[in-house]
Design an enzyme around this catalytic site. Structure first.
Site, PDB file in Angstrom:
ATOM      1  N   GLU A 172       0.807  -1.227   0.000  1.00 31.16           N
ATOM      2  CA  GLU A 172       0.000   0.000   0.000  1.00 31.16           C
ATOM      3  C   GLU A 172       0.838   1.274   0.000  1.00 31.16           C
ATOM      4  O   GLU A 172       0.421   2.305   0.529  1.00 31.16           O
ATOM      5  CB  GLU A 172      -0.990  -0.029   1.168  1.00 31.16           C
ATOM      6  CG  GLU A 172      -2.026  -1.121   0.991  1.00 31.16           C
ATOM      7  CD  GLU A 172      -2.875  -1.367   2.224  1.00 31.16           C
ATOM      8  OE1 GLU A 172      -2.745  -0.603   3.194  1.00 31.16           O
ATOM      9  OE2 GLU A 172      -3.662  -2.324   2.216  1.00 31.16           O
ATOM     10  N   GLU A 248      -5.274  -8.120  -1.358  1.00 31.00           N
ATOM     11  CA  GLU A 248      -5.715  -8.031   0.034  1.00 31.00           C
ATOM     12  C   GLU A 248      -7.153  -7.548   0.010  1.00 31.00           C
ATOM     13  O   GLU A 248      -7.485  -6.589  -0.677  1.00 31.00           O
ATOM     14  CB  GLU A 248      -4.845  -7.083   0.860  1.00 31.00           C
ATOM     15  CG  GLU A 248      -5.265  -7.057   2.337  1.00 31.00           C
ATOM     16  CD  GLU A 248      -4.372  -6.168   3.189  1.00 31.00           C
ATOM     17  OE1 GLU A 248      -3.138  -6.218   3.000  1.00 31.00           O
ATOM     18  OE2 GLU A 248      -4.906  -5.419   4.022  1.00 31.00           O
TER      19      GLU A 248
END
Length: 645
Positions: A172, A248
């Protein structure tokens, strides 16, 4: 050539019949199903598995329920530890100092034991944080970072006997094209030519998509990884020819809408986003309930039991009846006119259709909820199948109910009624209805004590959950090994390595023998009680507790609350000398409004009155804390807890 003809007819109450015809006569629109898996890590999420189930035989029961080849998870993704906070805590790095390799991170042990249950399960890995010696960012020296990452893969291959299926870039956070190219080069030079690279791995990837599709870069990686996409993938990305994963997803509270979120997300990811693989965060809530995101995984562990969650049971509808490598049929998947979706999987012999009619309110997800929508109270669905000579009917299970067999009619149709908020499967296979698995935890002693003698070198201490820095056991001592700040994923301004452990009784005592070696850059040790300090938000909330800091250089003792922006309660000089390079025993406990601090084996204690405001603020907080005031080596031994009435 396998051929299948499916006709779906929806008859909605009180309105004219609508027909949705789907005609599939080849696999030209089929895509390979890459599987459903889970993430261990993203904050030491599986850490207490090895505390509560310390015997391998006991862990085998737990892992069998999650990873067995018949109906278990089909992918395992783990965090590559970076000695820094990554949601629930820190994961220990395999190379905290350059050239000093550590091979006993608990994720390696987890992978090894999972592969004993399913030897062919693909293993993926992704860094959240990186040790500070790499630089200010992972991209300061891309060769050094790539070699650091590949060293993890070497440990897996050479020590733990597994190959890594895929490796990500940086969880991320921004990716670097030059780093990805260098990573591919270093992977190939070390014999990892078959290891795939997952690029992207982020939220809100508008700019990232255009970079990923750049013709000068698109062939440098293998999979586009997206986090919590909600199926929202731009059309040009879907048509790019790249494999797309929700690398994810989920992370929704199972006590609320987790089950519905999972049911909807599994289908919407493919129907809306052409996503062929999904990895749920997180595998198990094997951390203290006081920490954030508890029960947002596929299972949970506490001092009483291991138990699977309903979201995992929803997932098992697919993992029980569809295998990796099956095909997902694009033209045999879609939306019902009255709301809800269906996705069809096949291996050319058997077929499974997953259906869901989850309402908006019953399927909200933590990150990837759609705009409000409506689902009809009930829908009559008629499936028509032809050109499958051996096909006699379908077995169906909805909402974990018992299996029912539906024979096909003369015209090869099967009709079912789907109420709103239903999910389940229709399959040519015998139905395995998902059920909850509960395994009792072996007896956990009321009081904690550890002399750290029965550990492998660099194994991580039981019960303690590091939140900054990293503790490993070396030569019978728990060592905080991090000497400089990591390339942080969160809590970047915190310079205090610390670990937490939940206590079971309100009036508890924390004892520890501590040494700061002479060569260490650490200057003080910290003990704390009644704390809530954990996770990524401690800077925002200025997490609380009652803490004691002892400085070795000048014997200064500081009692404070509020961990980040300290509120000083008292300061004084210790009565005895405290030197670097020697172990000292310290004890703290709170009795009524008095904090007692004990040095060594002396009976004399120092008592400090704690203000009522601080007592009230911390009254419901139940974490012990150990740590140092700054980064540097510290050694801990004979840590114990007691409680008094």
């Amino acid at each position: 050539m396998f051929s299948i003809f499916i006709k779906i007819i929806l008859i909605l109450p009180s309105i004219a019949t609508k027909t949705n015809n789907i005609d599939i006569k080849s696999w030209r629109s089929a895509q390979t199903f890459d599987g459903f898996g889970a993430v261990s890590g993203g904050g030491a999420t599986s850490k207490l598995l090895f505390t509560y189930f310390s015997e391998k035989s006991d862990r085998k029961q737990v892992l069998e329920s999650l990873f067995n080849k018949d109906n278990g998870l089909q992918l395992l993704k783990v965090e590559m530890g970076g000695d820094d906070q990554s949601t629930e805590g820190t994961e220990s790095s395999h190379e905290s100092e350059k050239g000093k390799i550590s091979k006993n991170n608990y994720e390696f042990q987890l992978i090894s034991e999972v592969r004993e249950i399913n030897p062919t399960i693909p293993i993926c890995v992704l860094p959240w944080a990186f040790p500070g010696w790499i630089g200010n960012t992972p991209y300061d020296n891309v060769t050094e970072t790539a070699e650091y990452v590949v060293n993890w893969l070497k440990i897996g291959r050479d020590t733990w006997n597994f190959d890594t299926f895929c490796v990500g870039v940086w969880n991320e956070r921004n990716f670097s094209e030059s780093y990805v190219k260098e990573l591919r080069k270093i992977l190939n030079l070390n014999g990892f030519n078959e290891t795939l690279i997952v690029a992207g791995e982020g939220f809100r990837m508008d700019d990232s998509y255009s970079r990923l599709l750049d013709k000068r870069f698109i062939n440098e990686y293998d999979i586009i990884g997206v986090h919590y996409p909600g199926g929202r993938i731009p059309e040009n990305v879907q048509k790019s020819g790249k494999v797309i994963w929700a690398s994810e997803d989920y992370s929704t509270d199972n006590r609320d809408t987790g089950e519905g979120c999972m049911a909807r997300t599994m289908n919407w990811n493919f129907i809306n986003g052409n996503i062929t693989g999904m990895i749920s965060w997180h595998l198990m809530s094997a951390f203290y309930p006081q920490l954030p995101w508890y029960r947002c995984g596929l299972a949970r562990i506490d001092e009483n039991k291991f138990q699977t969650e309903k979201a995992f049971h929803v997932l098992k509808y697919i993992t029980s009846h569809v295998k990796r490598g099956w095909k997902i049929l694009r033209e045999s998947s879609g939306r019902f006119d009255g709301g809800g979706t269906y996705v069809t999987y096949t291996n050319g012999k058997d077929s499974t259709i997953f259906v869901e009619t989850m309402s908006y309110k019953k399927s909200l997800c933590e990150y990837s909820s759609p705009r409000p929508y409506h689902v009809k109270p009930s829908q009559l669905i008629r499936f028509k199948f032809s050109e499958i000579p051996s096909f006699q009917g379908l077995n169906m299970s909805l909402n974990f109910g018992p299996s029912k067999f539906f024979s096909k009619s003369v015209n090869s149709t099967i009709t079912i009624l789907l109420p709103v908020n239903s999910f389940g499967i229709l399959t040519t296979l015998p139905v395995s209805t998902p059920k909850r698995v509960t395994i009792k935890t072996p007896l956990v002693p009321l009081n904690y004590h550890d002399d750290f003698e029965n550990y492998e070198f660099d194994e991580e201490p039981k019960f303690w959950m590091p939140q900054k820095g990293s503790w490993v056991v070396r030569n019978g001592r728990a060592v905080q090994k991090v000497t400089r700040p990591s390339i942080s994923w969160c809590t970047s301004h915190i310079r205090t390595p610390y670990a937490v452990m939940a206590y079971r009784k309100k009036n508890s005592i924390l004892n520890a023998e501590v040494n700061i070696p002479k060569h260490s850059t650490a200057k003080s040790i910290i003990l704390g009680i009644r704390s809530n300090c954990s996770g990524c938000d401690i800077e925002v909330i200025n997490c609380r507790g009652i803490f004691v800091e002892i400085e070795f250089s000048n014997k200064k003792v500081t009692i404070f609350s509020d961990f980040v922006d300290r509120s000083i309660i008292a300061e004084f000089k210790a009565r005895r000398k405290v030197e670097f390079g020697k172990f000292y025993k310290f004890s703290i406990h709170l009795l009524d409004s008095h904090l007692f601090i004990k040095f060594g084996n002396h009976h004399v204690m120092t008592s400090v009155e704690i203000p009522e405001e601080q007592l009230n603020k911390t009254n419901n907080d139940t974490l012990f804390v150990i740590g140092t005031g700054n980064f540097g080596i510290s050694e801990w031994d004979n840590i114990s807890t007691d409680y008094f009435h």
